[in-house]
Scaffold this motif. Structure first.
Motif, short mmCIF file in Angstrom:
data_model
loop_
_atom_site.label_atom_id
_atom_site.label_comp_id
_atom_site.label_asym_id
_atom_site.label_seq_id
_atom_site.Cartn_x
_atom_site.Cartn_y
_atom_site.Cartn_z
N THR A 1 -6.18 4.75 -13.55
CA THR A 1 -5.95 3.47 -14.22
C THR A 1 -6.55 3.47 -15.62
OG1 THR A 1 -5.99 2.35 -12.09
CG2 THR A 1 -6.31 0.97 -14.04
N ARG B 1 -2.05 -1.54 -12.77
CA ARG B 1 -2.83 -2.22 -13.80
C ARG B 1 -2.29 -3.64 -13.95
NH1 ARG B 1 -6.23 -1.22 -18.05
NH2 ARG B 1 -6.06 -2.58 -19.85
N LYS C 1 -4.50 -9.96 -7.71
CA LYS C 1 -5.61 -9.01 -7.69
C LYS C 1 -5.58 -8.17 -6.41
CE LYS C 1 -8.54 -11.97 -10.56
NZ LYS C 1 -9.74 -12.86 -10.58
N GLN C 2 -5.18 -8.79 -5.30
CA GLN C 2 -5.05 -8.04 -4.04
C GLN C 2 -4.00 -6.95 -4.18
OE1 GLN C 2 -4.27 -10.77 -0.82
NE2 GLN C 2 -5.99 -12.09 -1.36
N ASP D 1 -5.32 -14.69 -7.38
CA ASP D 1 -6.10 -13.94 -6.38
C ASP D 1 -5.20 -12.97 -5.62
OD1 ASP D 1 -8.51 -15.11 -7.04
OD2 ASP D 1 -8.29 -16.75 -5.60
N ARG E 1 -3.01 -5.53 -7.04
CA ARG E 1 -3.56 -4.52 -7.96
C ARG E 1 -4.49 -3.57 -7.23
NH1 ARG E 1 -8.04 -6.97 -11.46
NH2 ARG E 1 -8.97 -6.81 -9.38
N ASP E 2 -5.33 -4.12 -6.37
CA ASP E 2 -6.31 -3.29 -5.67
C ASP E 2 -5.67 -2.43 -4.58
OD1 ASP E 2 -8.22 -4.44 -7.29
OD2 ASP E 2 -8.91 -5.88 -5.78
N ALA E 3 -4.52 -2.89 -4.05
CA ALA E 3 -3.87 -2.17 -2.95
C ALA E 3 -3.01 -1.01 -3.44
CB ALA E 3 -3.01 -3.12 -2.13
N GLU F 1 0.81 -1.22 0.00
CA GLU F 1 0.00 0.00 0.00
C GLU F 1 0.85 1.27 0.00
OE1 GLU F 1 -2.77 -0.30 3.19
OE2 GLU F 1 -3.98 -1.85 2.18
N THR G 1 -2.26 2.19 -5.71
CA THR G 1 -2.86 3.25 -6.53
C THR G 1 -2.20 3.25 -7.90
OG1 THR G 1 -3.19 4.57 -4.54
CG2 THR G 1 -3.32 5.72 -6.66
#
Length: 291
Positions: free
Chosen positions: A288, A244, A234-235, A231, A237-239, A211, A241
């Motif tokens: 993004t 992509r 994806k964590q 999975d 990617r989401d964490a 993060e 800013t």
């Protein structure tokens, strides 16, 4: 061979390619290979990248032609990051675009979190967030641990075994496979084992710093790797800013080799999308959707 000598006495081997028009200002890409490999494995990326960028490929500590540290060496994350930063300093590079493969990508994540001022961007390729126990057992090949497997099998023996995990043994060119093993065999098994000790340490876990990554980030995620969990990707990617994720499916883990053209196109599109900034200016963050 060109080397960087660090204050701790260790030497880092690197390759330096630049075929861009010399009168035009252009930025630099730093390539960091994954565990067991070294800078030469990225040979097929150079004609593509070095047309427009200066490209530095460095051998990790204890890999390729870089020195293998002695018993007094402080083998920890900050030491490795300090050596990467010192490499940039000695090459007079204020900022670079960093791309790392497998564990080389994890090093890039730690660098982006600790020294964001040195990066224009971060790209990772086939990089897990950490090395879970199951992955370590897979790379131990029946020995007591992954580091012990490197030491007991030797770099050549371990390389011959890990080809099957990475999927490299499925590539059709047998001469390439011979070359692949020869290159992994350059350092000693002891040297690889020492590096594996750090990679297996609980501190080598990008989940605790992901993060903090704020630079533009591209994730080239393999769709068919035994070592990368989608999975968890994806964590990540989401964490992060402005991260992509692009899933690239090849024969196994080493998509930068068997899916090189696709990976190169995605990487160049990423670089073009984030634009070019002066080395002394921080990168503005992009949505993004801009990528």
């Amino acid at each position: 061979m060109p080397y960087i000598t660090h204050k701790n006495g260790e030497k880092t081997h690197y390759l330096d390619d630049d075929f861009a028009d010399p009168w035009k200002p252009h930025e630099t890409i730093l390539i960091q290979h994954g565990f067991g490999r070294h800078s030469a494995f990225w040979y097929h990326w150079i004609p593509i990248l070095a047309k427009d960028y200066r490209v530095i490929r460095r051998d990790a500590r204890g890999h390729g032609y870089s020195s293998a540290p002695g018993k007094d060496y402080k083998y920890d994350i900050d030491t490795i990051l300090d050596e990467i930063v010192d490499t940039l300093d000695q090459l007079e590079l204020a900022k670079v675009h960093y791309i790392g493969e497998s564990t080389g990508g994890i090093w890039g994540e730690f660098l982006a979190a600790r020294n964001p001022e040195r990066l224009h961007s971060l790209a990772i390729c086939s990089s897990p967030l950490y090395m879970p126990a199951a992955a370590q057992d897979m790379l131990a090949f029946g020995k007591s641990s992954w580091p012990d497997a490197c030491r007991e099998l030797g770099s050549r023996g371990w390389g011959q075994e890990v080809m099957k995990v990475l999927g490299a043994d499925q590539l059709p060119d047998k001469k390439y496979l011979e070359w692949w093993v020869d290159q992994v065999s350059i350092p000693s098994g002891e040297s690889l084992g020492d590096h594996a000790e750090l990679v297996c340490d609980k501190s080598f876990d990008a989940r605790r710093i992901m993060e903090k990554i704020k630079v533009p980030m591209l994730m080239l995620t393999p769709g068919n790797s035994k070592l990368v969990d989608l999975d968890e990707q994806k964590q990540l990617r989401d964490a992060v800013t402005n991260a992509r994720m692009e899933v690239v499916t090849g024969v196994g883990h080493e998509i930068y080799i068997d899916q090189a053209e696709q990976c190169q196109k995605k990487y160049l599109a990423f670089l073009q999308a984030i634009g070019k900034w002066n080395h002394d200016v921080l990168i503005p963050q992009l949505p993004t959707s801009a990528w």
